[in-house]
Each structure stands twice: as structure tokens, then as C-alpha cells.
Design an enzyme around this catalytic site. Sequence first.
Site, PDB file in Angstrom:
ATOM      1  N   CYS A 268       0.129  -9.929   0.734  1.00 34.75           N
ATOM      2  CA  CYS A 268      -1.005 -11.440  -0.098  1.00 34.75           C
ATOM      3  C   CYS A 268      -0.234 -10.350  -1.267  1.00 34.75           C
ATOM      4  O   CYS A 268      -0.853 -11.363  -1.889  1.00 34.75           O
ATOM      5  CB  CYS A 268      -2.360  -9.411  -0.084  1.00 34.75           C
ATOM      6  N   HIS A 424      -6.357  -6.839  -8.214  1.00 36.99           N
ATOM      7  CA  HIS A 424      -6.839  -7.364  -7.099  1.00 36.99           C
ATOM      8  C   HIS A 424      -7.466  -7.382  -6.303  1.00 36.99           C
ATOM      9  O   HIS A 424      -7.780  -8.740  -6.315  1.00 36.99           O
ATOM     10  CB  HIS A 424      -5.160  -6.568  -6.370  1.00 36.99           C
ATOM     11  N   HIS A 462     -10.487 -14.909  -1.418  1.00 36.61           N
ATOM     12  CA  HIS A 462      -8.265 -14.076  -1.093  1.00 36.61           C
ATOM     13  C   HIS A 462      -7.726 -15.160  -0.722  1.00 36.61           C
ATOM     14  O   HIS A 462      -7.747 -14.936   1.058  1.00 36.61           O
ATOM     15  CB  HIS A 462      -8.773 -12.395  -0.320  1.00 36.61           C
TER      16      HIS A 462
END
Length: 621
Positions: A268, A424, A462
Site C-alpha cells: 500500500c 493511511h 483504498h
Amino acid sequence: MGGINPAGRTSGHQSFNRTVIDALPEKTRQYTLSGLARLMGRHQSNGPEDHGTSLDDAAMAERHDQHVRRHTLIRRIEDERFADAGIPANRQASMTLDAPLTVNLSRRQLPENPPAHWQIEPIDERHVSVTVPAGEFEVLLPERRDALVKSAGQLPTGFDPASFYRSVHHPRALSMTIFAASDCLGQSGFEWDSLSQQLDPDQIAVYAGNSIGQLDAQGWGGLINSFVTGQRATSKQMPLGYGQMPADFLNAYVLGSVGATGAMQGACATFLYNLRLGVDDIRMGRRRLVMVGTADAPITPEIIEGFRVMSALADDASVKALDALELLTDEDYQRVCRPFARNCGFTIAESAQFVMLMDDSLALELGADILGAVPEVFINADGYKRSISAPGIGNYITLGKSVALASDILGEKAVRERSYIHSHGTSTPKNRITESHVLDSVARANNIEHWPVTAIKAYLGHSQGSAAGDQMTSALGSFRTGLLPGIFTLDAVADDVHGERLDLFREHREFRADVSFINAKGFGGNNATAPLLSPEATERLLTQRHGEAAMTQWRRRREQVQARQAEFEARSQKGEFSPTYRFGEGVLEGPELEVGAREIHIPGYHKPVSLEVDNPFGTLD
């Protein structure tokens, strides 16, 4: 900057504006909605009765407001496989025949090596009769499975990046790459051919990739499934599946670059990993211009199932249990991502984001429109771990270093009062605890009382390796507008969030920042944080380094660049997209080069490639 994500295109801050649409001035709101409507292919005229006259922004916004709101950002997955049609699959079964079974088949459908106990008789040149004897045998039964996850952050409905250029069976992430990189070039205000000719070809680099490669049918997904599905593998699936392919596509079909290239994968945190490669190259003087980016298109049944079985995704059953609901409506699907609130998993998304980096001298020489500055990107691992996917300690180091550097550059007071976190913020129960503890601990260590925290995944989902790119381009929008996006799904901060020193807010708010900290936490212990300086702070640093006279000349040069930016924005606002895709143009294979001992001349490139290299090792001659 350039790109495309569930909120629209990156250039012109369209994507950012969509996330704060209700806090914008009325004209900006109308402009954003009308531009999105055109991006999504909505009609632009009142119809034959009005002689096809184009609608202005106000009329377009009024007509398509609800459509744009319903078909951007996170929402119910629009792929029919996730609806009533179901996901095609096979189920293994053992069957017992009480008597022999005879069927007729095309010869082409026969297995290459039929079971020895089958009795095969020819019918004609094209068909055979197959008799299977009584007894037990294994089969695959076709079925349609109900999707257990039905929400995702999808590109705006009606927008297909492959439709704007001659795409031939390109994986979706690579089509998004072509559009996003072209969007970046257009927004820069430079003509690439002219810009690139001013540099040694080896002073340009491209660092771009994604976190899990191309796993749709046109890439490795189709290749890996080809045997079990009975489909033929193609010659493109293997090469186009590689994770560094976005960089390869830029070099081969957009930029024609012969400079450094590659991709650094970090789950990520992949965007920030590639950003660090570019920043390091420029700081070391190896490159003067670097294109950095990522492109991820993970909304496929197989990838979603992989994350679901990890209990990482907000699946329908978990959302129903969380909210005590029997059925989920479209509105419920739009609210499934809830960073720092009571939540049950992240929401997968697709996105492609690119930024153009220059060294400061080149930016001033060219009159570049400077959107901000990245002084460093910090990366640290987690050390020993129980689970490879669990959070760890590395993020304390990356964020702590980022704040320390920003304090050295801007001063401690500026960081305490004029900084904020682009978290995040995945919307998993584990992340809300661990990341909030990281943020709160670093805030406490730096005497920050109420540190504003945004979590853009509440809107976009995401996008895996592109997530930090979404965060960075959103931060550039905040610098431009002075608005921070609220976490609109944050009805209440969860009890286990460490938020004593944090400011978690639901409504958009005005905030003038000198620095935004772009934070990423990836599976496997891939942590990265980048301090992103505002354009105002950047200009102060440039003035200190280069002097006021140089800055005055830069502003004069910038006027022409901004004029070309405005022309590109006007075309994009109308939905007129012409991505750069140069297939088969300017191809060189080697004999055309003029190879010398200290430089190589390449046809079509104004400046030669210098072969003078730095030697820190001494000489034996």
C-alpha cells in the site's frame, strides 16, 4: 500532477473538488459537477428543440448533479458480475453414473489426452460420440456465486480510459496509466517534445508501477486462469502483467524516454516508494526530471475474494452486522469506509496517479508552475512480526523523521500550528488503533495539541499501491483551496482510537497549511511517510536559495506555462481528451546510434547522452 480515480481526473483539482463539493463556492461547485458530467459522457445540449446548443456549467450542474453524486466515489459495484448475474465459477463434484452415458462432441472440444476408459467413436469429420462407463467420476459444475463484497471505489461511471486511444486488449491499469500520465503532461503546461529536448536524455527518469500487477483478464489473471477456464493464453498477457509495466508503457508509448526506469513495490506504500526513487535521484544530481506514479485496477472477483478471506474488506455481512441492517441500500454502500470510526474493513478501489518532479533550478529556468515540494521520503520496516499482514513499529520511525525534517525546514511553530496528517486511514479496526497511536505518539513528542487528520479513503476507497498518490494529490488541492476534507463517515470516533492529541473531524474545514504529512502503511511492514511542502513554503525556500531576482524571472516565465495549462484545462473540462500514445513511432534498435567513448548521439534527441560518470573509488592508472 495528473490522474484518474473515483472522484474524477486529477488535473484542475477536479478529483479533490469532488470530495469537498458542498464546501466550494457556487461557481466552482457548478464547474466541478459539469466537468465531471462531461467526463462521464453525459449529454451537453438541451436537445433538438434547442438546436443542440451547449449547456453552460450552471445548466450542466443542475441537470446532472444527482447522477454525478450517485456514480462517483465509493458506491455499489456496477460490474454485472457483482449484481444479479453473479460471479462465474466452477464447483468440484463427484458424480456416480448408474448406467453408461453417451454424448456427442466436436473433435476440437475433446481433451488432448482423454481418459482411457472413455469410448470414442467418430460420427463425421468434425464430431465424435463419447461413451462414459457407469461408475464414479470427478467433474466441474458451472455456477454463479453471489458476490459477498458489493462496494468499491470505481472510476466515474461512463468513463473508460481505453476509449480515448488505440488500446488493443490492454489491462485496465495500463489504460489508466496512459490517461493519467497524459493528464499530468497536459496539466504541466509543457510540450513534452520541447521540454525533453532541453535535457540530456539520461537526466530523465520514470519510476512507476503498482502493488499487485495486472491481474485482470488481459494480464496475469487471464494467463493464470487459461488452463482451468479452457481459454487460450495470449502473447500479451505475460509481459503486460508485470508490476513495473506502467513505467514501461510511459517509456515506450508516451515519453520515449531512454533514462533510468523501474518500479519499487511496497504494497500500500508503493506510490511513496517510487516517489523516494525520484527524490533521491534528484537530490543526488543523477536526474533533473522524474515522472513518478502508480496505477492499480484491483476490482476483480478474485482479488476482492483474496482480501475478503483475510477479513480485510468490509463485506456485506459485516456491514449489516455493524449497522444492524437486513438489507443494504445504495446509500449504505456509499458509507462503508469509516476511518477511525466503528468499522469492519477497508473498501477496495482503482486509481492512477502521476506527478512530475524537477530539481529547483530546472523548475525556475522553465517557469514551471510549482505545486509543492517533497524534500524526502522516509521508509522503514516493522522488524519481527507475528503476521505478515499485521501492523508494526516502522511507521513511528517514518512519521517521526518526517516531522523532524519539517521542523528543521519550517520551524517547530509552523509544524505545531500549520501542519496536518493525510492518514493511511484504511477503515479496518486494527488500523484505527495502530495508526492513531502512531499519530498521537508523534504529536505528543512534538508538543502538538490538536493535529488535524484527514482520511481521503472515506471518499475514494483504498487503491492499494496508488493510495498515497490519492493522498498527495488531495493535499495539493488543500494547498490550493485552503480546505481540508472532513471524514464524512465519521459519525463518532471509535472508543479504542488514540486521539488525545488528534483532531478528527467530520465536516470540511478551512485550514492554511505549510506542510502535509502523507502517511502509508502497507502489508508486510512497508511503511512510508513524506512531508509535502505547500507552494508558499516552497517559494520562500526558493527565494532564500536563489534570490528575489531569479524568482521574479521565474514568475514571468510561468505566465506562458499557466496560459498553456489553462488551454489544457478548458479542453479537459469539455471532455475532450487526447492521451499521448505513440505506438511504433521513433523506434530505434542500435545501429542508428553514434557511439563515442564519452557520449552517445541518438537520432531524434537534441542532446547526446553523456557517458561521463562519477568515480568515487579512485584510479589505479
